[in-house]
Design a protein around this motif. Structure first.
Motif, short mmCIF file in Angstrom:
data_model
loop_
_atom_site.label_atom_id
_atom_site.label_comp_id
_atom_site.label_asym_id
_atom_site.label_seq_id
_atom_site.Cartn_x
_atom_site.Cartn_y
_atom_site.Cartn_z
N ILE A 67 -9.94 -15.50 6.34
CA ILE A 67 -8.82 -15.23 5.30
C ILE A 67 -8.11 -16.71 5.30
O ILE A 67 -7.73 -17.27 4.29
CB ILE A 67 -7.96 -14.17 5.06
CG1 ILE A 67 -8.81 -12.93 4.88
CG2 ILE A 67 -6.87 -14.24 4.06
CD1 ILE A 67 -7.83 -11.64 4.91
N ALA A 68 -7.60 -16.71 6.39
CA ALA A 68 -6.81 -17.93 6.79
C ALA A 68 -7.54 -19.16 6.33
O ALA A 68 -7.02 -20.24 6.01
CB ALA A 68 -6.17 -18.12 8.29
N LYS A 69 -8.80 -19.33 6.94
CA LYS A 69 -9.62 -20.57 6.74
C LYS A 69 -10.05 -20.83 5.44
O LYS A 69 -10.17 -21.82 4.95
CB LYS A 69 -10.94 -20.34 7.50
CG LYS A 69 -10.80 -20.53 9.03
CD LYS A 69 -11.99 -20.16 9.87
CE LYS A 69 -11.86 -20.47 11.30
NZ LYS A 69 -12.95 -20.09 11.95
N SER A 70 -9.72 -19.71 4.39
CA SER A 70 -10.07 -20.00 3.02
C SER A 70 -8.86 -20.48 2.50
O SER A 70 -9.17 -20.59 1.10
CB SER A 70 -10.70 -18.73 2.51
OG SER A 70 -9.45 -17.69 2.60
N GLY A 71 -7.92 -20.85 2.92
CA GLY A 71 -6.64 -21.54 2.34
C GLY A 71 -5.79 -20.64 2.05
O GLY A 71 -4.85 -20.90 1.28
N ARG A 72 -5.65 -19.46 2.76
CA ARG A 72 -4.76 -18.46 2.41
C ARG A 72 -3.99 -17.91 3.38
O ARG A 72 -4.01 -16.84 3.96
CB ARG A 72 -5.21 -17.32 1.47
CG ARG A 72 -5.87 -17.69 0.28
CD ARG A 72 -6.69 -16.48 -0.49
NE ARG A 72 -7.84 -16.49 0.12
CZ ARG A 72 -8.72 -15.31 0.31
NH1 ARG A 72 -8.51 -14.36 -0.49
NH2 ARG A 72 -9.74 -15.22 0.94
N PRO A 73 -3.22 -18.81 4.41
CA PRO A 73 -2.64 -18.26 5.53
C PRO A 73 -1.65 -17.15 5.62
O PRO A 73 -1.58 -16.48 6.22
CB PRO A 73 -2.12 -19.60 5.97
CG PRO A 73 -1.84 -20.57 4.80
CD PRO A 73 -2.90 -20.08 4.03
N PHE A 74 -0.84 -17.20 4.47
CA PHE A 74 0.23 -16.22 4.31
C PHE A 74 -0.47 -14.97 3.70
O PHE A 74 0.21 -13.79 4.19
CB PHE A 74 1.44 -16.52 3.15
CG PHE A 74 1.95 -17.71 3.59
CD1 PHE A 74 3.24 -17.53 4.14
CD2 PHE A 74 1.71 -19.11 3.22
CE1 PHE A 74 4.13 -18.70 4.72
CE2 PHE A 74 2.67 -20.21 3.72
CZ PHE A 74 3.64 -19.76 4.59
N THR A 75 -1.56 -14.82 3.11
CA THR A 75 -2.25 -13.51 2.74
C THR A 75 -2.91 -13.14 4.18
O THR A 75 -2.85 -11.75 4.56
CB THR A 75 -3.40 -13.82 1.76
OG1 THR A 75 -3.10 -14.43 0.78
CG2 THR A 75 -4.25 -12.48 1.51
N ALA A 76 -3.55 -13.94 5.12
CA ALA A 76 -3.88 -13.58 6.39
C ALA A 76 -2.65 -12.71 7.16
O ALA A 76 -2.89 -11.83 7.75
CB ALA A 76 -4.38 -14.88 7.24
N ARG A 77 -1.54 -13.52 7.11
CA ARG A 77 -0.34 -12.76 7.84
C ARG A 77 0.05 -11.49 7.24
O ARG A 77 0.14 -10.34 8.21
CB ARG A 77 0.82 -13.59 7.72
CG ARG A 77 2.06 -13.26 8.42
CD ARG A 77 3.07 -14.29 8.30
NE ARG A 77 4.46 -13.45 8.74
CZ ARG A 77 4.65 -13.56 9.94
NH1 ARG A 77 3.82 -14.15 10.99
NH2 ARG A 77 5.80 -12.87 10.69
#
Length: 296
Positions: A67-77
């Motif tokens: 998720i983070a690598k797809s450009g959504r670091p805050f979603t990953a958190r």
């Protein structure tokens, strides 16, 4: 009363169903519920068919990293936080022995937006003034001297001023903050009261301090659009890696007030802060407990 299945027979998707019921049963705002259900969706899609006790730390690490690598670091958190709550509940209900997420650290995404400096703010305000948009220049001032969010600035109104304070009930958190009209931001030489007076000079009959010609409040999208337009006129796009938004005024305000020794934790309405609380007290006004910002 929720019925929990026996140990070793529950899939992640089934446990997500029960977690969804728990979330919906709590007194949360609709937006919060929607966000949390979206977090569960990520878990369902990736690992929903797996039995709870078969899910390993590496499985969750791969999911969150993807998720983070797809450009959504805050979603990953947020997915990490939701998953941690989900598995801790499973441990409590004796469906798991240990939380498989425990070895995985919570992601700490770097801020995507560039910070706004005082110089940036002053130039953006200058553009608003040159475009003969005094209402927006006043809006910028009001946001900076109060350190409140865009949505709260948009609805500030004359009835909120009494007992020599501006009373704010934050829409995002429900926190109640009373800001002294005498509170002055030294960096621009303006107090909260002076900022309000400037707003009333432009639109004395408005329902809110920042009001249209017909007296009605501006929608928050208009504040966002106006800030972006003035910012892009004041600075070329190459100035930023990621251009700051209206919300960055709040961060700038916190940094400026902190140098004055103001209790920014209370001013921003935060429950927790790394800095020590300075002098503040709580008082009950019209059934709400306001935290009063101290001038010292």
């Amino acid at each position: 009363m929720f019925q929990f299945p026996p140990f070793g027979t529950t899939t992640l998707a089934q446990w997500c169903d029960l977690q969804e019921e728990l979330i919906r049963s709590r007194p949360l705002k609709p937006r919060t519920i929607s966000d949390r259900l979206n977090n569960l969706r990520h878990l369902r899609l990736s690992l929903g068919n797996r039995l709870l006790h078969q899910i390993m730390p590496r499985d969750l690490e791969l999911l969150i990293n993807n998720i983070a690598k797809s450009g959504r670091p805050f979603t990953a958190r947020r997915v990490h936080i939701e998953a941690n709550d989900l598995f801790n509940t499973a441990v409590y209900c004796r469906l798991l022995v240990n939380n498989p997420l425990s070895p995985i650290k919570t992601p700490t995404p770097r801020p995507a937006r560039d910070r706004l400096s005082l110089l940036h703010f002053l130039k953006i305000r200058e553009v608003a003034e040159s475009w003969k948009r005094p209402w927006f220049a006043n809006c910028l001032n009001l946001a900076l001297v109060t350190a409140q969010r865009r949505a709260d600035v948009a609805v500030m109104a004359p009835p909120h001023v009494f007992a020599s304070h501006l009373h704010v009930t934050q829409q995002k958190t429900g926190a109640c903050v009373a800001i002294p009209l005498e509170l002055k931001l030294d960096a621009i030489g303006m107090s909260v009261g002076e900022s309000i007076d400037r707003c009333l000079e432009v639109q004395p009959n408005g329902n809110t301090f920042i009001a249209r010609r017909d007296g009605k409040p501006y929608v928050t999208a208009m504040l966002t659009h106006s800030f972006a337009a003035c910012r892009d006129e004041a600075f070329p796009r190459k100035t930023w890696r990621s251009p700051p938004t209206f919300h960055e005024i709040r961060s700038l305000s916190e940094r400026l007030y902190r140098t004055q020794g103001i209790d920014t934790q209370t001013l921003l309405g935060h429950k927790h802060a790394s800095m020590t609380d300075l002098y503040n007290d709580e008082r009950d006004v019209e059934g709400r407990t306001y935290r009063y910002v101290s001038l010292s």
